[in-house]
Write a protein that holds these residues in place. Structure first.
Motif, mmCIF file in Angstrom:
data_model
loop_
_atom_site.group_PDB
_atom_site.id
_atom_site.type_symbol
_atom_site.label_atom_id
_atom_site.label_comp_id
_atom_site.label_asym_id
_atom_site.label_seq_id
_atom_site.Cartn_x
_atom_site.Cartn_y
_atom_site.Cartn_z
ATOM 1 N N LYS A 188 17.271 -32.752 24.278
ATOM 2 C CA LYS A 188 15.941 -33.154 25.158
ATOM 3 C C LYS A 188 16.873 -34.454 25.990
ATOM 4 C CE LYS A 188 12.508 -34.535 23.777
ATOM 5 N NZ LYS A 188 10.883 -34.606 22.990
ATOM 6 N N VAL A 189 16.914 -34.617 27.328
ATOM 7 C CA VAL A 189 17.039 -36.028 27.944
ATOM 8 C C VAL A 189 16.022 -36.185 28.628
ATOM 9 C CG1 VAL A 189 19.409 -36.197 27.176
ATOM 10 C CG2 VAL A 189 18.661 -35.240 29.570
ATOM 11 N N TYR A 190 16.260 -38.179 29.162
ATOM 12 C CA TYR A 190 15.260 -38.329 30.305
ATOM 13 C C TYR A 190 15.902 -38.533 31.287
ATOM 14 C CZ TYR A 190 11.540 -37.710 26.475
ATOM 15 O OH TYR A 190 10.677 -37.260 25.516
ATOM 16 N N CYS A 191 16.084 -38.050 33.067
ATOM 17 C CA CYS A 191 16.488 -38.732 33.690
ATOM 18 C C CYS A 191 15.832 -39.309 35.157
ATOM 19 C CB CYS A 191 17.603 -37.511 33.804
ATOM 20 S SG CYS A 191 17.199 -36.157 35.217
ATOM 21 N N GLY A 192 16.426 -39.845 36.183
ATOM 22 C CA GLY A 192 15.431 -39.850 37.408
ATOM 23 C C GLY A 192 15.138 -38.981 38.073
#
Length: 153
Positions: free
Chosen positions: A121-125
């Protein structure tokens, strides 16, 4: 200018994701102050311009970027690679602090740093500086189909 937002691109592809709004962010210091997210899950995307072509590069937030390696992975000369300015980002439909690897702009190369596909799980723009997307990195890679290369300095 880009037609769909990153969220619309994910929705159209059926990729599960979530997003949340927050105070505007532009720097890592803003992220630390405004968001309670683990640094090892943050994905930064840098935007470059090479004439009429864009190069979007995603890598873990705390990983320094190697511009020569980015140029090589994108198949362009290092001398032609320049950071995208606000006008360039407007063509992508994005704001500083919200750059995303997801865009409808046709003439672009997308590069992900080698570890990104396995980050979970990642957080991106999201394209905006006041919204962040949470998505599975492997799903993002499947959708974007980037060049995978070591682009760290």
């Amino acid at each position: 200018m880009s037609g769909r937002t990153p969220a619309q691109i994910l929705e159209a592809a059926g990729v599960p994701f979530s997003s949340f709004t927050h105070a505007p962010i532009r720097t890592y210091e803003d992220i630390e102050r405004e968001l309670d997210l683990p640094a090892e899950r943050l994905l930064k995307t840098l935007a470059f311009r090479t004439g009429d072509r864009f190069v979007l590069v995603s890598l873990p937030m705390l990983t320094p970027a190697g511009y020569g390696k980015i140029a090589k992975a994108a198949g362009v000369s290092r001398s032609k690679l320049r950071r995208a300015g606000e006008d360039d980002l407007a063509e992508l439909g994005m704001a500083p602090g919200g750059i995303s690897p997801l865009t409808d702009v046709a003439d672009r190369a997308v590069v992900f740093h080698t570890p990104v596909p396995d980050m979970g799980k990642v957080y991106c723009g999201s394209g905006r500086d006041d919204e962040t997307i949470e998505v599975d990195a492997a799903s993002l890679v499947d959708l974007v189909r980037p060049v995978i290369a070591d682009v760290a300095s």
